[in-house]
Design a protein around this motif. Structure first.
Motif, PDB file in Angstrom:
ATOM      1  N   VAL A   8       0.785  -1.348  -0.093  1.00 41.87           N
ATOM      2  CA  VAL A   8      -0.051  -0.125   0.088  1.00 41.87           C
ATOM      3  C   VAL A   8       0.727   1.245  -0.060  1.00 41.87           C
ATOM      4  CG1 VAL A   8      -1.725   1.272   1.219  1.00 41.87           C
ATOM      5  CG2 VAL A   8      -1.844  -1.294   1.251  1.00 41.87           C
ATOM      6  N   TYR A  10       1.340   5.605  -0.771  1.00 40.84           N
ATOM      7  CA  TYR A  10       0.694   7.003  -1.205  1.00 40.84           C
ATOM      8  C   TYR A  10       1.913   7.975  -1.766  1.00 40.84           C
ATOM      9  CZ  TYR A  10      -0.385  11.812  -1.223  1.00 40.84           C
ATOM     10  OH  TYR A  10      -0.830  12.976  -1.574  1.00 40.84           O
ATOM     11  N   LEU A  34      -2.818   4.553  -2.500  1.00 37.24           N
ATOM     12  CA  LEU A  34      -3.799   5.227  -1.685  1.00 37.24           C
ATOM     13  C   LEU A  34      -4.027   6.728  -2.568  1.00 37.24           C
ATOM     14  CD1 LEU A  34      -2.396   4.993   1.710  1.00 37.24           C
ATOM     15  CD2 LEU A  34      -4.418   3.573   0.811  1.00 37.24           C
ATOM     16  N   LEU A  64      -9.443   9.092   2.202  1.00 35.56           N
ATOM     17  CA  LEU A  64      -8.978   8.368   1.005  1.00 35.56           C
ATOM     18  C   LEU A  64     -10.040   8.022   0.157  1.00 35.56           C
ATOM     19  CD1 LEU A  64      -6.770   5.862   2.942  1.00 35.56           C
ATOM     20  CD2 LEU A  64      -6.061   7.827   1.843  1.00 35.56           C
ATOM     21  N   VAL A  68     -10.304   0.425   1.307  1.00 35.95           N
ATOM     22  CA  VAL A  68      -9.181  -0.444   1.752  1.00 35.95           C
ATOM     23  C   VAL A  68      -9.645  -2.013   1.216  1.00 35.95           C
ATOM     24  CG1 VAL A  68      -8.009  -1.347   3.653  1.00 35.95           C
ATOM     25  CG2 VAL A  68      -8.573   0.985   3.338  1.00 35.95           C
ATOM     26  N   VAL A  79       3.934  -0.713   4.099  1.00 35.94           N
ATOM     27  CA  VAL A  79       3.018   0.331   3.699  1.00 35.94           C
ATOM     28  C   VAL A  79       4.198   1.544   3.389  1.00 35.94           C
ATOM     29  CG1 VAL A  79       1.911   2.205   4.957  1.00 35.94           C
ATOM     30  CG2 VAL A  79       1.280  -0.068   5.229  1.00 35.94           C
ATOM     31  N   PHE A  95      -4.862   5.830   6.311  1.00 40.87           N
ATOM     32  CA  PHE A  95      -4.866   4.416   6.017  1.00 40.87           C
ATOM     33  C   PHE A  95      -4.533   3.785   7.490  1.00 40.87           C
ATOM     34  CE2 PHE A  95      -2.461   0.266   4.980  1.00 40.87           C
ATOM     35  CZ  PHE A  95      -3.359  -0.523   4.686  1.00 40.87           C
ATOM     36  N   GLN A  98      -7.203   2.517   9.888  1.00 44.80           N
ATOM     37  CA  GLN A  98      -8.101   1.613   9.317  1.00 44.80           C
ATOM     38  C   GLN A  98      -7.497   0.153   9.859  1.00 44.80           C
ATOM     39  OE1 GLN A  98      -9.849   2.132   5.408  1.00 44.80           O
ATOM     40  NE2 GLN A  98      -9.020   4.254   5.452  1.00 44.80           N
TER      41      GLN A  98
END
Length: 158
Positions: A8, A10, A34, A64, A68, A79, A95, A98
């Protein structure tokens, strides 16, 4: 059952995305990028830093725009994100909120302009009760030649 690995990431400027692409080649992980609404941040680094500081001060993390995925079969989440003022970027923070109750392992990877600050300590603090593996940070200049470091980091995690 095969261990499922999720990557994941960003990326505000594209640097973390480059690192994530190289890491995906090394790991074979399923990737999720993301995203936030297009008008959330400026294209100017300093204006974006101000926006992120305001988000942190008010606790209003960016929403976001992509869901997810189901993490039930996922045993490891890698991440990635940029370091913003020595901390986890606000979309990545959104993120991580979550992941409460997540039962697998989470490992951070991150990019910075030369000063990671307390990124990993901040990352760990955002995931109480979740197993967090040691992360891997790189400067913008290191990302172009990241493959060997990524392979080493990955082999240490297995």
């Amino acid at each position: 059952m095969t261990t499922k690995i999720l990557l994941v990431t960003y990326s505000w400027s594209g640097t973390t995305a480059k690192m994530a692409t190289a890491l995906q080649k090394v790991t074979g992980a399923t990737r999720v990028d993301l995203t936030v609404a297009a008008d959330t941040f400026s294209t100017d680094m300093y204006a974006t830093a101000s926006i992120a500081k305001q988000q942190l001060a008010t606790g209003q993390l960016p929403r976001l725009t992509n869901p997810v995925p189901d993490l039930t079969a996922t045993k490891l989440i890698l991440v990635g994100g940029p370091v913003w003022s020595g901390q986890v970027a606000t979309p990545v923070r959104a993120f991580l909120t979550q992941l409460a109750g997540y039962q697998g392992t989470v490992a951070p990877f991150y990019t910075d302009a030369g000063t990671p600050g307390d990124y990993e300590a901040d990352f760990n603090q955002l995931l109480p009760g979740v197993k967090v593996a040691p992360g891997l940070g790189m400067t913008t200049g290191q990302v172009a030649h990241a493959e060997a470091a990524l392979k080493t980091w990955w082999s240490e995690m297995q």
